[in-house]
Design an enzyme around this catalytic site. Structure first.
Site, PDB file in Angstrom:
ATOM      1  N   GLU A 104      48.835  55.271  47.896  1.00 17.11           N
ATOM      2  CA  GLU A 104      48.748  53.879  47.472  1.00 17.11           C
ATOM      3  C   GLU A 104      50.117  53.189  47.432  1.00 17.11           C
ATOM      4  OE1 GLU A 104      45.585  53.182  44.386  1.00 17.11           O
ATOM      5  OE2 GLU A 104      45.763  55.347  44.207  1.00 17.11           O
ATOM      6  N   SER A 156      42.101  52.895  44.166  1.00 16.77           N
ATOM      7  CA  SER A 156      42.020  51.961  45.287  1.00 16.77           C
ATOM      8  C   SER A 156      40.978  52.356  46.331  1.00 16.77           C
ATOM      9  CB  SER A 156      43.384  51.795  45.962  1.00 16.77           C
ATOM     10  OG  SER A 156      44.267  51.139  45.088  1.00 16.77           O
ATOM     11  N   SER A 175      44.189  39.829  42.718  1.00 23.95           N
ATOM     12  CA  SER A 175      43.416  40.999  42.306  1.00 23.95           C
ATOM     13  C   SER A 175      42.484  40.626  41.161  1.00 23.95           C
ATOM     14  CB  SER A 175      44.360  42.126  41.865  1.00 23.95           C
ATOM     15  OG  SER A 175      45.242  42.484  42.910  1.00 23.95           O
TER      16      SER A 175
END
EC number: 6.3.2.4
Length: 360
Positions: A15, A188, A322
Site C-alpha cells: 500500500e 485497501s 476518501s
C-alpha cells in the site's frame, strides 16, 4: 509557537502508493502558519529518509520521495529522524503523523517504535493497530464483545500446503458459496477475491497467500455496505453514515483507487434507529479494540434490516476524496480541521499516558 509535525509516509508495503497519495493531500491541507512540516519517507525497500523541512505544500508525489541531492545525512533509521536539526539539536518533533497503510506501518510496528521513543503520535496505539490490522484477531475480539458479524473461517499457508482439500472442504461445509477470501493482514482490498465455486476458491487462495501467511474466508451476504467515521479518544464521536455502491461484484482495490468504479452516497439513506444502532456498534467496536484518534467502521445492512459489523480500519484512506474525510465533511468538519483535530487528539493521548507511574 508553531507545532512541529513529522509526516511519516511511504513504507515497505503493498500500500506504498496509497500512503504517498495521502501524504501529498495532507501537505496541501496543513496550515503552514500553524505548523512546521518535517517529512520522513520510508522507501519501498524499507529505507528511512529524512527530507528537508517543507516550506510549502508538495507539488506532487515525486517531490515527497526526494532526489539524491535533497536527502539529508543518514538515509536509514536512527532516532535523529525525529529530531529537528539532527541529534545535536536536542529538539524532538512535537508530534508524529503516521500516514502509513498496511503492514510495517498500520499494524502496530511503527506505533511500538514511537512508544519506545516516547513521542506523541496521531492515531491508534500498538494494541488497536495490531488487532485492527489482523482481520482474524479483530473478528475474534468483536465476537467476544457480542458484535454480530458474518460467519468466517481462517487458514494458514502451512495448513493449506499440507492438505488443501481439507481446507476447501471446511470452507464449503461451514460457509458455502459465495464467499470472500482475504489476506488477514492487509488493507485497501489488496488480494481479496470473491469465490462462487471450487475453482474460484482455489484461485482466491493462491491470490491471498501471496500477501500473507494466513487468510480469512468470510461468508458472502447480500447487503448494503455502510460506513461510519469515529473520532476521539476516551469519548469518541461518530460522523454521518455513508454507503458504498460498487459497480462491480465488490469493492476491490481497482474500484477504490484506479477505475473509479464505485459510488459513495453521503449521507446514506437509512432510518434514524438504524443510524443510532450503527453509531452504538461503531463505538462499541472502537472501545473493544482500545482505539484512539480515528477509525472507519464498516457494516453490512441486509435486506431484512440485520446489521453486521464487517471490520474497522485504524488508518482509513485519508485523501480529501476518501470516505473517512468525506463523512466528516458532511458532518461539519472540513479536511484541514480534521487533520488538526487528529493532531490534538494524538498530543492529548500522549499527555494522558505521561501520568502513568512506572516505578514503585
Amino acid at each position: 509557537m508553531k507545532t512541529r509535525i513529522g509526516l511519516l509516509y511511504g513504507g515497505k508495503s503493498a500500500e506504498h502508493k496509497v500512503s504517498m497519495q495521502t501524504a501529498l493531500a495532507v501537505t496541501k491541507a496543513l496550515d503552514f502558519e500553524k505548523f512546521e512540516i518535517y517529512p520522513i519517507y520510508i522507501t519501498e525497500e524499507g529505507e528511512w529518509v529524512k527530507g528537508p523541512q517543507l516550506g510549502a505544500p508538495a507539488e506532487n508525489v515525486k517531490a515527497l520521495e526526494f532526489s539524491d541531492n535533497s536527502i539529508l545525512p543518514t538515509p536509514s533509521f536512527t532516532p535523529a529522524l525525529f529530531q529537528v536539526g539532527g541529534a545535536e539539536s536536542g529538539q524532538t518533533l512535537d508530534v508524529i503523523f503516521p500516514l502509513l497503510h498496511g503492514p510495517n506501518g498500520e499494524d502496530g510496528t511503527v506505533q511500538g517504535l514511537l512508544e519506545l521513543l516516547n513521542l506523541p503520535y496521531v492515531g491508534n496505539g500498538v494494541l488497536a493497530s495490531a488487532a485492527g490490522m489482523d482481520k482474524i484477531v479483530m473478528k475474534n475480539v468483536f465476537a467476544q464483545a457480542g458484535l454480530p458479524q458474518v460467519d468466517y473461517v481462517s487458514a494458514l499457508r502451512s495448513e493449506w500446503e499440507k492438505d488443501s482439500e481439507k481446507v476447501y472442504i471446511q470452507v464449503e461445509e461451514r460457509l458455502g458459496y459465495p464467499c470472500f477470501v482475504k489476506p488477514a493482514n492487509l488493507g485497501s482490498s489488496v488480494g481479496i477475491s470473491k469465490a462462487s465455486n471450487k475453482r474460484e476458491l482455489e484461485e482466491a487462495f493462491k491470490e491471498a497467500f501471496q500477501f500473507d501467511r494466513k487468510i480469512i474466508i468470510e461468508q458472502g451476504v447480500a447487503a448494503r455496505e455502510i460506513e461510519i467515521g469515529v473520532l476521539g479518544n476516551d469519548e469518541p464521536e461518530c460522523s454521518v453514515v455513508g454507503e458504498i455502491v460498487p459497480k462491480k461484484d465488490f469493492y476491490d482495490y481497482k474500484a477504490k483507487y484506479e477505475d473509479g468504479d464505485t459510488a459513495m452516497i453521503i449521507p446514506a439513506e437509512i432510518p434514524d434507529q438504524q443510524y443510532a444502532d450503527i453509531k452504538d456498534m461503531a463505538v462499541k467496536a472502537f472501545k473493544a479494540l482500545d482505539c484512539s484518534g480515528l477509525v472507519r467502521a464498516d457494516f453490512f445492512l441486509t435486506k431484512d434490516g440485520q446489521l453486521l459489523i464487517n471490520e474497522v480500519n485504524t488508518m482509513p484512506g485519508f485523501t480529501p476524496f476518501s470516505m473517512f474525510p468525506l463523512l466528516w465533511k458532511h458532518t461539519g468538519i472540513e479536511y484541514p480541521q480534521l487533520i488538526e483535530k487528529l493532531v490534538n487528539l494524538g498530543i492529548e493521548r500522549h499527555t494522558e499516558k505521561q501520568k502513568i507511574k512506572y516505578t514503585f
